[in-house]
Design a protein around this motif. Structure first.
Motif, PDB file in Angstrom:
ATOM      1  N   MET A   1      -3.151   7.278  -1.788  1.00  0.00           N
ATOM      2  CA  MET A   1      -2.404   8.165  -0.915  1.00  0.00           C
ATOM      3  C   MET A   1      -0.913   7.846  -1.016  1.00  0.00           C
ATOM      4  SD  MET A   1      -2.513   8.477   3.255  1.00  0.00           S
ATOM      5  CE  MET A   1      -4.160   9.213   3.263  1.00  0.00           C
ATOM      6  N   THR A   2      -0.119   8.879  -1.281  1.00  0.00           N
ATOM      7  CA  THR A   2       1.329   8.709  -1.338  1.00  0.00           C
ATOM      8  C   THR A   2       1.941   9.144  -0.013  1.00  0.00           C
ATOM      9  OG1 THR A   2       1.374   9.113  -3.726  1.00  0.00           O
ATOM     10  CG2 THR A   2       3.444   9.388  -2.517  1.00  0.00           C
ATOM     11  N   VAL A   3       2.741   8.267   0.577  1.00  0.00           N
ATOM     12  CA  VAL A   3       3.390   8.550   1.860  1.00  0.00           C
ATOM     13  C   VAL A   3       4.895   8.471   1.659  1.00  0.00           C
ATOM     14  CG1 VAL A   3       3.638   7.868   4.269  1.00  0.00           C
ATOM     15  CG2 VAL A   3       1.441   7.563   3.105  1.00  0.00           C
ATOM     16  N   GLU A 206       0.152   2.123   1.739  1.00  0.00           N
ATOM     17  CA  GLU A 206      -0.469   3.386   1.332  1.00  0.00           C
ATOM     18  C   GLU A 206      -1.957   3.192   1.058  1.00  0.00           C
ATOM     19  OE1 GLU A 206       3.189   5.855  -0.753  1.00  0.00           O
ATOM     20  OE2 GLU A 206       2.107   4.360  -1.961  1.00  0.00           O
ATOM     21  N   LEU A 209      -3.750   3.025   4.404  1.00  0.00           N
ATOM     22  CA  LEU A 209      -3.916   4.362   4.967  1.00  0.00           C
ATOM     23  C   LEU A 209      -5.028   5.124   4.242  1.00  0.00           C
ATOM     24  CD1 LEU A 209      -0.217   5.514   5.486  1.00  0.00           C
ATOM     25  CD2 LEU A 209      -1.835   4.779   7.238  1.00  0.00           C
ATOM     26  N   ASP A 210      -5.072   4.986   2.949  1.00  0.00           N
ATOM     27  CA  ASP A 210      -6.113   5.675   2.177  1.00  0.00           C
ATOM     28  C   ASP A 210      -7.498   5.212   2.610  1.00  0.00           C
ATOM     29  OD1 ASP A 210      -6.835   7.425  -0.149  1.00  0.00           O
ATOM     30  OD2 ASP A 210      -7.685   5.538  -0.888  1.00  0.00           O
ATOM     31  N   ASP A 211      -7.669   3.905   2.791  1.00  0.00           N
ATOM     32  CA  ASP A 211      -8.954   3.376   3.248  1.00  0.00           C
ATOM     33  C   ASP A 211      -9.313   3.920   4.631  1.00  0.00           C
ATOM     34  OD1 ASP A 211      -9.260   1.896   0.963  1.00  0.00           O
ATOM     35  OD2 ASP A 211      -8.648  -0.008   1.866  1.00  0.00           O
ATOM     36  N   VAL A 213      -8.233   6.654   6.236  1.00  0.00           N
ATOM     37  CA  VAL A 213      -8.498   8.094   6.269  1.00  0.00           C
ATOM     38  C   VAL A 213      -9.814   8.408   5.566  1.00  0.00           C
ATOM     39  CG1 VAL A 213      -7.671  10.343   5.468  1.00  0.00           C
ATOM     40  CG2 VAL A 213      -6.055   8.705   6.452  1.00  0.00           C
ATOM     41  N   ARG A 214     -10.051   7.762   4.443  1.00  0.00           N
ATOM     42  CA  ARG A 214     -11.255   8.043   3.660  1.00  0.00           C
ATOM     43  C   ARG A 214     -12.527   7.676   4.421  1.00  0.00           C
ATOM     44  NH1 ARG A 214     -13.018   4.332   0.354  1.00  0.00           N
ATOM     45  NH2 ARG A 214     -10.923   3.438   0.200  1.00  0.00           N
ATOM     46  N   ASP A 220      -4.420  10.444   9.959  1.00  0.00           N
ATOM     47  CA  ASP A 220      -3.163  10.291   9.217  1.00  0.00           C
ATOM     48  C   ASP A 220      -2.393   9.091   9.770  1.00  0.00           C
ATOM     49  OD1 ASP A 220      -1.698  11.133  11.563  1.00  0.00           O
ATOM     50  OD2 ASP A 220      -2.189  13.200  11.034  1.00  0.00           O
ATOM     51  N   ALA A 221      -1.184   8.885   9.235  1.00  0.00           N
ATOM     52  CA  ALA A 221      -0.388   7.697   9.574  1.00  0.00           C
ATOM     53  C   ALA A 221       0.016   7.645  11.037  1.00  0.00           C
ATOM     54  CB  ALA A 221       0.854   7.633   8.683  1.00  0.00           C
TER      55      ALA A 221
END
Length: 383
Positions: A1-3, A206, A209-211, A213-214, A220-221
């Motif tokens: 995930m790119t933030v 990032e 966050l990916d972990d 959300v997935r 989200d953040a």
């Protein structure tokens, strides 16, 4: 995930302050924010400040614009409060601020009718319904995304100092808790709340966050509720460890300390200096000690386990960083930290009132109402 981390000017200041709405006679909370906000939100649309609702209908939040100094942001907050009073005074509603209300009960409070709040309560159940907590958030602008995680890691060592200075929740649902900041321990029961994870860099953030959300932990953040977190949308780091400050001068003082600390740490990064670190278990213990003992806590200050009274350690920080405060133009506000150290934090003043009135928590609320309107000097008045 790119933030993406928004562009932001270095060491600018933004403030958020959650305020309680109370009945002036009984001191009990009143859930009248929805009716008051209809006008207040519209009237603030063209202002630097904003006035919004929060999780519970007994709360209004005021937020500053982007301040190039602490004084600039505090002026916004003062203007926001003045605007709020144009609605609350005629409506017979008082304002106060602390980390908790001394005697209110969770089952008497109403949740604001928004999907995200109902979703939070549905998921967190009893703990979510007990989130009768109020705090301040301090945003500091960071000009380079690469600095965000290193500053958060370094600033984590100062979170107990900020928590002790702001501690204002010694009572909970009518009981004396024995803690200076009961809010600190209640708030960390929410998912993703509490101390930040010690991450290496932005890429690790990032990946975190990916972990999350997935796996469905959060959407989200914005649902990262750490005591200090990146705020990518604003290009800031956001300090969330503090209880609600009971007066505007104390809010200004804590905001100045945060701004000076962040600027100091940013300069150390610029100069290539590596910060000494401590194990995460020391950070966790320090948080508990600050919550329990407030300004009487002894904190672990290095990896070897050396311990210092938090009052002494804060005083040393003030001496060391005074030149930075001069450069940032917040000498007056920064110097007010010494006033908190010498005259007591809000939790101490609340306990003094309770002791003087035979444990009358309604007297404590009236004290908080007076303080919010008139400043810390009101604490010397008898109820």
């Amino acid at each position: 995930m790119t933030v993406e981390f928004a562009a932001s000017d270095r060491s600018t200041v933004g403030l958020e302050w959650e305020l309680m709405l109370a009945d002036p006679a009984t001191g009990d909370l009143v859930g009248r924010a929805p009716e008051l906000l209809e006008v207040l939100e519209a009237n603030s649309a063209e202002e630097r400040y904003t006035v919004t609702g929060e999780l519970l209908t007994n709360t209004i939040e005021v937020t500053s614009g982007i301040g190039d100094s602490v004084a600039h942001a505090v002026d916004d907050i003062a203007n926001a409060i003045a605007a709020v009073r144009t609605a609350t005074d005629p409506a017979g509603v008082e304002l106060l601020s602390a980390g908790s209300h001394p005697f209110a009960q969770w089952y008497d409070q109403e949740v604001t009718d928004k999907t995200r709040y109902h979703t939070l309560i549905e998921r967190t159940q009893w703990w979510g319904r007990n989130m009768m907590i109020w705090g301040i958030h301090v945003h500091i602008g960071i000009e380079d995304q690469r600095k965000v995680i290193p500053i958060i890691n370094a600033l984590s060592a100062y979170l107990p100092h900020l928590q002790a200075l702001s501690a204002s929740s010694p009572f909970w649902a009518g009981e004396r808790t024995g803690y200076a900041s009961n809010r600190a321990l209640v708030f960390q029961q929410l998912p993703t709340a509490g101390l930040p994870w010690q991450l290496q860099d932005w890429a690790a953030y990032e990946a975190y966050l990916d972990d999350m959300v997935r796996t469905g932990v959060m959407a989200d953040a914005t649902e990262v509720r750490w005591d200090i977190r990146p705020a990518p949308r604003w290009g800031t780091i956001e300090i969330r460890a503090c209880d609600g400050l009971s007066t505007l001068p104390e809010l200004a003082a804590v905001a100045a300390l945060v701004q000076v600390l962040v600027e100091h740490l940013s300069r150390e990064i610029d100069e290539g200096r590596e910060r000494a670190t401590m194990p995460s278990w020391y950070h966790r213990e320090n948080k508990w000690r600050a919550a329990r003992y407030g300004l009487d806590a002894r904190l672990i200050v290095d990896a070897a386990g050396a311990q210092r009274p938090v009052r002494d350690h804060i005083a040393e920080v003030l001496d060391e960083l005074a030149p930075v405060a001069v450069e940032l133009g917040c000498v007056r506000e920064f110097g007010s930290i010494s006033t908190i150290l010498s005259e007591g934090a809000s939790y101490e003043r609340q306990l003094t009132i309770a002791n003087a009135t035979g444990g009358d928590l309604r007297a404590v609320v009236q004290h908080l109402i007076r303080e919010f309107r008139s400043g810390p000097e009101a604490s010397t008045e008898r109820p």
